[in-house]
Write an enzyme that holds these catalytic residues in place. Structure first.
Site, PDB file in Angstrom:
ATOM      1  CG  ASP A  10      -2.068   1.078   1.160  1.00  0.00           C
ATOM      2  OD1 ASP A  10      -1.867   2.146   0.732  1.00  0.00           O
ATOM      3  OD2 ASP A  10      -2.860   0.760   1.800  1.00  0.00           O
TER       4      ASP A  10
ATOM      5  CG  HIS B  63      -4.549   3.134  -1.118  1.00  0.00           C
ATOM      6  ND1 HIS B  63      -4.731   2.848   0.478  1.00  0.00           N
ATOM      7  CD2 HIS B  63      -5.623   3.856  -1.564  1.00  0.00           C
ATOM      8  CE1 HIS B  63      -5.571   3.582   0.786  1.00  0.00           C
ATOM      9  NE2 HIS B  63      -6.283   4.328  -0.234  1.00  0.00           N
TER      10      HIS B  63
END
Length: 232
Positions: free
Chosen positions: A170, A201
């Site tokens: 992420d 993400h």
């Protein structure tokens, strides 16, 4: 399937817009769908419609209504991404939780019981965790929630089940933040964490370049089973 409707604020002094998708027949439970920084866009509306197709009342509050009502942005358009980041900087998260709580009350009154859960993405993933700590929500799911490592001081207040989906690559949640989440939550009796190796993400976005279809379907199947168990 759904439409924008007005819901009373927690104080009752104002109304704010929510996308509300209703199932065929009377719902036995409800799910609050908490937006990313891109507002109640087509992806969030589609997620509400999906939950309604499974028999839930689904509600997505427009949490940016005080600063920019009707936010509907595309993460794949750079200028719109920048606008979303600007709105995020102006957003009062504590007030946002109160608006989510107002949506919870609306849902409880609509279905006639307290079987209300929430699922959030990005900013919404963070807010889902905060909702679990600060309200009587019965089940909470967060996808790639940002800054949860800074909220661990509230974990003692979690009364009902929480599930967090964590992509290990992420770009908005660094490895040390992920490690802190695991250290702080792995032994919590109400919290389950799922890691998604090498994913970034936004992997469960309904539309667009960020989506990883295989991982999104896995995470969503876990979320669906989670709500089926805890909102029964």
């Amino acid at each position: 399937m759904g439409a924008m409707e007005q819901v009373k604020s927690l104080s009752g002094s104002a109304e704010f817009p929510c996308y509300i998708a209703k199932p065929d027949g009377k719902p036995a439970a409800a799910i609050i769908v908490i937006q990313e920084i891109f507002g109640v866009n087509n992806g969030i509306r589609a997620k509400c419609d999906h939950w309604a197709s499974l028999g839930y009342l689904a509600i997505a509050p427009d949490l940016f209504w005080r600063i920019h009502e009707g936010t509907d942005l595309d993460a794949d358009v750079p200028e719109q991404f920048k606008t979303a980041l600007d709105l995020m900087g102006k957003f009062n998260q504590d007030q946002g939780i109160r608006d989510i709580e107002a949506a919870i009350h609306y849902a409880q009154n609509s279905i006639g019981n307290h079987k209300v859960g929430c699922v959030g993405y990005c900013l919404g993933g963070r807010l889902a965790f905060m909702t679990a700590c600060r309200t009587d929500i019965r089940a909470s799911v967060g996808y790639y929630g940002v800054g949860i490592d800074g909220l661990l001081g509230e974990k003692h207040a979690i009364a009902h089940e929480v599930m967090l989906h964590i992509p290990t690559a992420d770009g908005f949640v660094a490895a040390d933040a992920q490690a802190a989440m695991h250290a702080g939550l792995d032994d919590h009796p109400k919290v389950t964490l799922h890691d998604y190796e090498g994913l970034d993400h936004g992997f469960a976005a309904e539309f667009g370049d960020r989506r990883d279809d295989e991982a999104a379907k896995l995470a969503d199947s876990r979320t669906q089973a989670f709500f089926k168990e805890h909102l029964a």
